[in-house]
Structures are given as C-alpha cells and as structure tokens.
Scaffold this motif. Sequence first.
Motif, mmCIF file in Angstrom:
data_model
loop_
_atom_site.group_PDB
_atom_site.id
_atom_site.type_symbol
_atom_site.label_atom_id
_atom_site.label_comp_id
_atom_site.label_asym_id
_atom_site.label_seq_id
_atom_site.Cartn_x
_atom_site.Cartn_y
_atom_site.Cartn_z
ATOM 1 N N ARG A 70 0.507 -1.157 0.091
ATOM 2 C CA ARG A 70 0.023 -0.296 0.553
ATOM 3 C C ARG A 70 1.100 1.061 0.173
ATOM 4 N NH1 ARG A 70 -3.046 -2.029 5.150
ATOM 5 N NH2 ARG A 70 -1.292 -0.839 5.657
ATOM 6 N N GLY A 71 1.777 1.086 -0.029
ATOM 7 C CA GLY A 71 3.278 2.283 0.150
ATOM 8 C C GLY A 71 3.334 2.899 1.522
ATOM 9 N N SER A 72 2.178 1.786 2.894
ATOM 10 C CA SER A 72 3.208 1.898 4.079
ATOM 11 C C SER A 72 3.882 2.039 4.531
ATOM 12 C CB SER A 72 1.490 1.486 4.587
ATOM 13 O OG SER A 72 0.767 2.555 4.432
ATOM 14 N N ILE A 73 5.295 2.573 6.009
ATOM 15 C CA ILE A 73 6.126 2.608 6.208
ATOM 16 C C ILE A 73 5.872 1.187 6.941
ATOM 17 C CG2 ILE A 73 8.101 3.288 7.363
ATOM 18 C CD1 ILE A 73 7.677 6.111 5.863
ATOM 19 N N VAL A 74 6.938 -0.368 7.267
ATOM 20 C CA VAL A 74 6.800 -0.990 7.686
ATOM 21 C C VAL A 74 7.771 -1.530 8.285
ATOM 22 C CG1 VAL A 74 4.098 -1.539 7.611
ATOM 23 C CG2 VAL A 74 6.857 -2.692 6.346
ATOM 24 N N PRO A 75 8.241 -2.453 9.953
ATOM 25 C CA PRO A 75 8.989 -2.769 10.212
ATOM 26 C C PRO A 75 9.553 -3.978 9.525
ATOM 27 C CG PRO A 75 7.813 -2.883 11.978
ATOM 28 C CD PRO A 75 6.259 -2.706 10.229
ATOM 29 N N PRO A 76 10.504 -4.005 8.990
ATOM 30 C CA PRO A 76 11.369 -4.954 8.567
ATOM 31 C C PRO A 76 11.217 -6.242 8.249
ATOM 32 C CG PRO A 76 13.098 -3.085 9.465
ATOM 33 C CD PRO A 76 11.963 -3.194 10.596
ATOM 34 N N ASP A 77 10.595 -6.876 9.294
ATOM 35 C CA ASP A 77 9.954 -8.581 9.422
ATOM 36 C C ASP A 77 8.798 -8.567 8.756
ATOM 37 O OD1 ASP A 77 9.054 -6.921 11.639
ATOM 38 O OD2 ASP A 77 9.604 -8.721 13.134
#
Length: 138
Positions: A70-77
């Motif tokens: 969706r283009g959201s920033i999320v944690p690397p895992d």
Amino acid sequence: MKDEHPSEPSVTEDQKNGIVNRRRALMMGAVTASAVVSIKPALAQTVGSVMNCEIPVPGNHAAGGYIDARGSIVPPDTPGAFPASGRNFTGEEVRRAMQGRRLPGTSRRQSRAYVNYIRRLQSGQSGFTCYASLQMPR
C-alpha cells in the motif's frame, strides 16, 4: 439658443482620447510580450528541474523502514514488504512509473509499492516537493 448636445466632447477630445487609448494598448502589449519572453525560458528550466529532481524511497523520515504494497512504512520483518530502494528515483522515472512503467531496478510489485509510497508523501517529507511538481500541469 441652447446648445443641442452640451455633454458631447469635441472632436479633438475624442481624437486625444483615442490616441491615449492606443498608446496605452501598445504599452500593455509591449509589457505582455516581454513578460512572455521572460517566463518561457523559466518554465522550460522548471520542467527540466522537475524531471531531474529526486525522490528517496523511503525518505529520511523512515530510515530503516520497509515499504508494504500500500506504500506504508512498516517494520523490516513485515511479510511482503520491500527494503529501501538503495537509490533515489528522478522525477522522470517516477512520472513514467505513474503511467504504468516500472521504476528502474525493481520488480512489478516492488515498483507499485514504491509508487504508492511516493503518492502518500506529505509536505515536509523528503521528495514531496519533487512529487508535487510532477502533479502540476504544464
């Protein structure tokens, strides 16, 4: 005997007014022409700078974050999320990607996620001004 048309200006006044109006129109035309000559190179330079501006994915505000579909920033895992692009994309590359092409060096899904991230940029974030410039009509 009364004057039949006391409010009508004399012929010489009409002629003077006509000359003044023509002069004013010519002066306005000259000013407008010089403005067009001045603005046109500036617009060309602006278009060039828009195509060469850069958008980092993700920007400084999200260093270390991954980008989901969706283009959201999320944690690397986060499953299905993509790491930082490793390079900035130019305005021209982003413009093409928004028209259906892929961003250079990305898979179709990764490119779509990065473009979704770019579309979500807000004022103050790295790359926002470049993205906003792409939205301006030319």
